[in-house]
Design an enzyme around this catalytic site. Structure first.
Site, mmCIF file in Angstrom:
data_model
loop_
_atom_site.group_PDB
_atom_site.id
_atom_site.type_symbol
_atom_site.label_atom_id
_atom_site.label_comp_id
_atom_site.label_asym_id
_atom_site.label_seq_id
_atom_site.Cartn_x
_atom_site.Cartn_y
_atom_site.Cartn_z
ATOM 1 C CG HIS A 241 -2.919 0.131 6.365
ATOM 2 N ND1 HIS A 241 -3.128 -0.497 4.964
ATOM 3 C CD2 HIS A 241 -2.502 1.488 5.811
ATOM 4 C CE1 HIS A 241 -2.763 0.053 4.148
ATOM 5 N NE2 HIS A 241 -2.368 1.543 4.533
ATOM 6 C CE1 TYR A 242 -5.555 -7.067 9.896
ATOM 7 C CE2 TYR A 242 -8.011 -6.240 10.718
ATOM 8 C CZ TYR A 242 -7.118 -6.908 10.022
ATOM 9 O OH TYR A 242 -7.462 -8.298 9.517
ATOM 10 C CB THR A 243 -0.065 -4.616 12.339
ATOM 11 O OG1 THR A 243 -0.603 -4.855 13.631
ATOM 12 C CG2 THR A 243 0.406 -2.869 12.516
ATOM 13 C CD GLU B 157 -0.057 -1.316 8.391
ATOM 14 O OE1 GLU B 157 -0.751 -1.827 8.949
ATOM 15 O OE2 GLU B 157 0.228 -1.456 7.014
ATOM 16 C CG HIS C 223 -5.175 -1.663 2.768
ATOM 17 N ND1 HIS C 223 -4.268 -2.559 3.040
ATOM 18 C CD2 HIS C 223 -4.947 -1.301 1.571
ATOM 19 C CE1 HIS C 223 -3.297 -2.746 2.232
ATOM 20 N NE2 HIS C 223 -3.955 -2.141 0.885
ATOM 21 C CG ASP D 248 -5.689 -3.669 6.447
ATOM 22 O OD1 ASP D 248 -5.899 -4.142 5.155
ATOM 23 O OD2 ASP D 248 -4.967 -2.726 6.378
HETATM 24 ZN ZN LIG Z 1 -3.321 -2.749 5.049
#
Ligand SMILES: [Zn+2]
Length: 253
Positions: free
Chosen positions: A34-36, A99, A141, A151
């Site tokens: 994921h990215y935040t 993340e 994700h 993301d």
């Molecule tokens: Zn995510």
């Protein structure tokens, strides 16, 4: 939750209360990246560790490469939401969630610093080896929740990970002209495209109609595997890249 010993040796620990048991004591067999989507790392860490948010991840990777563990790997962290891959819907029970601190699309897709990507590679390698996770199950994700999630985004350097032996990847076929399929098209070629995406793992109905869902899944595929152009249109570069990925899968026999 009180503190715990990190599963990844290089991680600091910042416990998040947002977790539960993995269904059927599943061993993780997916790594989900994921990215935040937030410009402040501190705000992202606060969100992932506050009970009200009801979200968490196993790991958080700072831009400078420091790694924080928030949920023990034996437990189910809450990062995937409504999702699907290869017929499974409880992706949280089957995955390690990572993340990656990055402002993402809201911030204009900033680059991921080299130190951060090196840490992601080391973390993925460590988890992957400990659980024997297949390369094609290191996912975005956006792969498991197309349309709903974008993301870690098309700037995420999947090719660099692949050079380090992480993930399943083929060099994308260059974008060029040629025949393409898009929203509203129908027929056997659309059905074939849907079948290929479904076989790879995406949640897509095989109907022969190039629906909104098909467009979303094609965009998710492009974001990960043909990031030069993410438009949801199945051009020949997209289809050839998908075909090359499928034929290089170990389970394709
Ligand atoms: Zn995510």
């Amino acid at each position: 939750m009180t503190s715990f010993a990190p599963d990844f040796r290089a991680a600091d620990v910042l416990p998040s209360p947002n977790h539960g048991a993995r269904a059927d004591d599943c061993r993780p067999d997916i790594i989900l990246l994921h990215y935040t989507g937030m410009t402040s790392e501190q705000a992202a860490l606060k969100l992932l560790s506050s009970e009200e948010s009801q979200v968490s991840s196993h790991y958080f990777v700072h831009e400078d490469g420091r790694v924080v563990q928030m949920v023990p790997e034996a437990l189910r962290a809450w990062h995937a939401g409504k999702s699907f891959w290869c017929g499974e819907t409880d992706i949280n029970s089957r995955s390690i969630g990572i993340e990656i601190a990055n402002g993402g699309h809201p911030a204009g897709l900033p680059d991921f610093p080299d130190a951060q990507i090196a840490a992601v590679i080391e973390l993925c390698r460590d988890c992957g080896q400990r659980y024997g996770i297949a390369p094609e199950r290191v996912l975005a994700h956006s792969d498991v929740a197309p349309v709903r999630k974008v993301d870690p985004g098309e700037k995420f350097p999947w090719g660099k990970l692949a050079e380090a032996g992480i993930g399943h990847w083929v060099e994308p076929v260059a974008v060029s002209g040629g025949r393409f399929f898009q929203r509203g098209d129908q027929g056997q070629p659309v059905e074939a495209l849907q079948s290929m995406l479904s076989f790879y793992g995406y949640n897509i109905d095989i109907t022969g109609e190039y629906s909104e869902q098909t467009e979303g899944v094609v965009a998710a595929f492009q974001r990960h595997f043909r990031p030069a152009l993410v438009d949801g249109i199945a051009d020949s570069s997209t289809i050839q890249t998908l075909h090359a990925l499928l034929t290089s899968l170990p389970r394709f026999d």
